[in-house]
Design a protein around this motif. Structure first.
Motif, PDB file in Angstrom:
ATOM      1  N   ASN A 123      48.631  45.283  43.283  1.00 35.92           N
ATOM      2  CA  ASN A 123      49.721  46.191  42.910  1.00 35.92           C
ATOM      3  C   ASN A 123      50.968  45.415  42.450  1.00 35.92           C
ATOM      4  OD1 ASN A 123      50.694  48.790  42.461  1.00 35.92           O
ATOM      5  ND2 ASN A 123      51.663  48.888  44.483  1.00 35.92           N
ATOM      6  N   SER A 157      46.162  41.820  34.249  1.00 34.97           N
ATOM      7  CA  SER A 157      45.793  43.202  34.554  1.00 34.97           C
ATOM      8  C   SER A 157      44.952  43.278  35.828  1.00 34.97           C
ATOM      9  CB  SER A 157      45.031  43.796  33.372  1.00 34.97           C
ATOM     10  OG  SER A 157      44.602  45.096  33.668  1.00 34.97           O
ATOM     11  N   ASN A 158      43.992  42.369  35.951  1.00 33.10           N
ATOM     12  CA  ASN A 158      43.144  42.363  37.147  1.00 33.10           C
ATOM     13  C   ASN A 158      43.946  42.059  38.403  1.00 33.10           C
ATOM     14  OD1 ASN A 158      40.820  42.967  35.704  1.00 33.10           O
ATOM     15  ND2 ASN A 158      40.273  40.835  35.414  1.00 33.10           N
ATOM     16  N   THR A 179      46.137  45.064  39.303  1.00 31.95           N
ATOM     17  CA  THR A 179      45.334  46.131  39.905  1.00 31.95           C
ATOM     18  C   THR A 179      44.988  45.807  41.356  1.00 31.95           C
ATOM     19  OG1 THR A 179      44.391  46.746  37.775  1.00 31.95           O
ATOM     20  CG2 THR A 179      43.164  47.409  39.728  1.00 31.95           C
TER      21      THR A 179
END
Length: 158
Positions: free
Chosen positions: A99, A92-93, A96
């Protein structure tokens, strides 16, 4: 009265912020381990050579993925075992920050060098699928534990 209430909330916020436990997840102290830079570079070369031999693109090195791979290799050393613990958070990191639409990782330990680790992954259908998937970026961290054991975290994304 509004000012006093505001100060009370501010005080509570500062108190909570400064009293938070700084201990890593699970209470395991994580010490920084030395990278085996030559092994990392050799492994990236082997993976890209393999991909190119299959008509696939070479993977570009990612500083972002490298940061998370290093953190995870050190975590595995602190646990003295390999794992995909906290992968969803890492993915997830990374997603983010760059992209990315898809993130995957391979992990390993107890291999003596890059070639041996690569052959081990190639011998596993799931690890092989990750290496040969439609990714664009990668990074591999190889950390040396105090006992000399190599811990590998290879992150891929597109």
């Amino acid at each position: 009265m509004k000012i006093k209430t505001h100060h009370v909330f501010f005080f509570l916020f500062v108190f909570m912020l400064t009293s938070c436990d700084k201990e890593p997840l699970g209470g395991t102290a994580i010490q920084e381990a030395k990278n085996a830079l030559e092994v990392e570079q050799e492994l990236l070369g082997i993976v890209n050579d393999h991909r190119n031999s299959m008509g696939l693109n070479s993977l570009e090195f990612s500083d972002v993925a490298y940061e998370y791979a290093n953190q995870h290799s050190e975590y595995m050393i602190s646990k003295a075992s390999i794992s995909h613990d906290n992968f969803s958070s890492r993915a997830s990191n990374i997603s983010t920050q760059v992209n990315a639409e898809f993130v995957a990782e391979n992990v390993a330990k107890d291999y003596l060098d890059a070639s041996e680790a690569f052959q081990g992954w190639l011998g596993s259908p799931n690890h092989k699928k990750t290496i040969e998937n439609e990714f664009t970026h990668t990074a591999v961290s190889v950390k040396i534990a105090q006992d000399g054991t190599l811990y590998f975290t290879h992150i891929f994304y597109r």
